[in-house]
Structures are given as C-alpha cells and as structure tokens.
Design an enzyme around this catalytic site. Structure first.
Site, PDB file in Angstrom:
ATOM      1  N   CYS A 109      65.686  42.461  19.128  1.00 55.14           N
ATOM      2  CA  CYS A 109      65.251  41.280  19.011  1.00 55.14           C
ATOM      3  C   CYS A 109      65.863  40.674  17.859  1.00 55.14           C
ATOM      4  O   CYS A 109      65.675  41.449  16.596  1.00 55.14           O
ATOM      5  CB  CYS A 109      63.665  41.270  18.895  1.00 55.14           C
ATOM      6  SG  CYS A 109      63.085  39.962  18.619  1.00 55.14           S
TER       7      CYS A 109
ATOM      8  N   THR B  19      64.932  37.877  15.986  1.00 53.91           N
ATOM      9  CA  THR B  19      64.188  37.492  15.191  1.00 53.91           C
ATOM     10  C   THR B  19      63.406  38.703  14.470  1.00 53.91           C
ATOM     11  O   THR B  19      63.376  38.546  13.289  1.00 53.91           O
ATOM     12  CB  THR B  19      62.864  36.649  16.104  1.00 53.91           C
ATOM     13  OG1 THR B  19      63.667  35.576  16.677  1.00 53.91           O
ATOM     14  CG2 THR B  19      62.048  36.268  15.100  1.00 53.91           C
TER      15      THR B  19
ATOM     16  N   CYS C 173      70.469  35.550  21.120  1.00 55.20           N
ATOM     17  CA  CYS C 173      69.382  36.049  21.473  1.00 55.20           C
ATOM     18  C   CYS C 173      69.227  37.046  22.583  1.00 55.20           C
ATOM     19  O   CYS C 173      69.884  36.844  23.517  1.00 55.20           O
ATOM     20  CB  CYS C 173      68.281  34.752  21.774  1.00 55.20           C
ATOM     21  SG  CYS C 173      66.757  35.234  22.478  1.00 55.20           S
TER      22      CYS C 173
END
Length: 263
Positions: free
Chosen positions: A73, A75, A180
């Site tokens: 991920c 983030t 992403c």
C-alpha cells in the site's frame, strides 16, 4: 530449499498484485493476506490513524509467523513504514511500496504518475520526482474515486474514474506510473484509455513485481520453477480468518491466488 511464508498488508484488495507476483516468483510460498475491511479506506485518515490501522493488520499477519511482510500500500508505506519496522524488525523484514518513478524515468519521458488525489502533489511524490526524474517531464494525474471503485468492483465507476484521469493525461506521454497498488488490478483498462493510435505502445510501471522480488532478497531466497505446487493461502479481514471475496475473485490476480495447485 525450504518453503517460505510471505505476509502482505493493505487496507483492501490493493495487496492482490504483489501477492500474485510473489506467487509467480515462488509458487510454493505460503501467503498471508491481511487487509482491513473494517477500516477501509485508509487514505482519508490522519497519518497517526493510518499507522494504527496498518500496525493492527501487521500484528495479525505477524501472528502467522511469516518470514517477511510486504506493505502493499503506497499510503501505508508513506505514513506507517517507520512504525512497522520499529515493531517488527529485525525478526520480520518489512518491505514497503514505492511508485515506480525511478525505472520509468530511466526509460525516458514524458510520463504521467497516476495516484490518489492526496498523493498527487504531495511532498512525498514531489521528492520522488525530484530524486529520480530530474530532467524528465512528469505530470501528476489525480485519480478521483478510482481506488474506491476498484475496491468495490464497481465496473461503471471504474470506467468513469479511468476516463476522467485519462482526460487529464497529456497525449504525448510514453509511460504511466501506477502510483496506487489498486491501479495494477485494472492496468490494461488504463492502458486502453490512455493509448493514442498514433503513439508508440504505452508502457505501464507498477510496483508489484519489484516489491515481491525485494521481499525474497530480504530473506535470502530465490525464485522457483512454476512447476512447484502452490503454497497455502491465509486471508485475514481486520484480524479475522476469512476467504477471498467475490470482488477479489473478480480480478485476474485474485483468481490466480485462489487457483488450486497443479497436479
């Protein structure tokens, strides 16, 4: 050469591309997929909250005694990697995910970086571009709603979000960096939306294979022949035993993970 166990964490199904990449490199690897359907999405949360949710997923995965953990991920890699490494290493090597700006820039521009609106224009992405793409024309493209649409398996919403991001992408680019992990699940749809008939074939740069290879390097092992029987698959949803969801199985990577071992 003994079998290995690799754990992956993400808020949702963005971990599927990296998990499938591990499966291709080491068919015999036992995989632990630890996601957070109770807390998805992580993007709008504060950095401290993201770190807390990522740690909860990592702790659930660590209880399965993996040889390494992949933070699949972007983030969480930005906001939680130091906390994860502080808690888990050196017992469990932790491998983060970085958008593939460096290899894309090395192959020449101009290029576009598709990412969530929060990441596009962030100091983190700007630093990557400054460090690895100096002198290359780079356009940041905010992909409103795309990760959420992929997470839901909402085909119409995916098409709408991809079309909107494609409209913001310059027509002369040579490559798109998928910033992403969710986006790799619809890579060919992104390619089809951005490719211009008069332009050379568009290159897509994801992170899944590089992250999978780095995890194997960190534990000192190497790829194996595809002929090896597939290892086991453990799925955890916010720490609870689960199965791959119908949405996950709607993507090729999910189906590959669920496929039985060859006879």
């Amino acid at each position: 050469m003994s079998a290995v166990k690799i754990a992956l964490i993400d808020s949702g199904i963005g971990l599927l591309p990296a998990a499938a990449a591990v499966r291709r490199l080491r068919p015999d690897a036992h995989l632990v997929l630890s996601s957070d359907p109770d807390g998805v999405p992580w993007g709008p949360r504060t950095p401290a909250d993201i770190a807390a949710h990522a740690l909860a997923c990592a702790r659930a995965a660590a209880a399965q005694r993996p040889d390494a953990l992949i933070v699949a991920c972007n983030t969480a890699s930005v906001h939680a990697l130091p906390a994860l490494r502080a808690e888990l290493e050196p017992a469990i090597p932790v491998v983060g995910t970085v958008p593939a700006i460096k290899p894309a820039a090395a192959d020449g521009g101009p290029l576009a970086v598709w990412a969530t609106p929060a990441t596009t224009g962030s100091p983190y992405q700007k630093r990557l571009i400054d460090d690895f793409a100096a002198g290359v024309e780079v356009t940041g493209v905010p992909c409103h709603g795309l990760a959420d649409a992929i997470e839901r398996g909402d085909e119409d919403a995916i098409d709408t979000a991809v079309a909107a991001a494609a409209a913001l992408t310059p027509p002369d680019i040579h490559a798109v960096v998928l910033g992403c992990t969710h986006y790799e699940l619809v890579g060919e749809r992104i390619r089809a939306a951005v490719q211009r008939a008069e332009r050379p074939p568009l290159r897509l740069y994801g992170s899944a294979r590089a992250v999978a290879a780095q995890a194997l390097r960190r534990i000192g092992t190497v790829p194996r022949s595809p002929a090896h029987p597939a290892g086991s698959l453990t799925v955890l949803h916010s720490g609870r035993p689960a199965e791959l969801t119908p949405v996950a199985l709607g993507y090729a990577e999910g189906r590959a993970l669920a496929a039985p071992s060859p006879a």
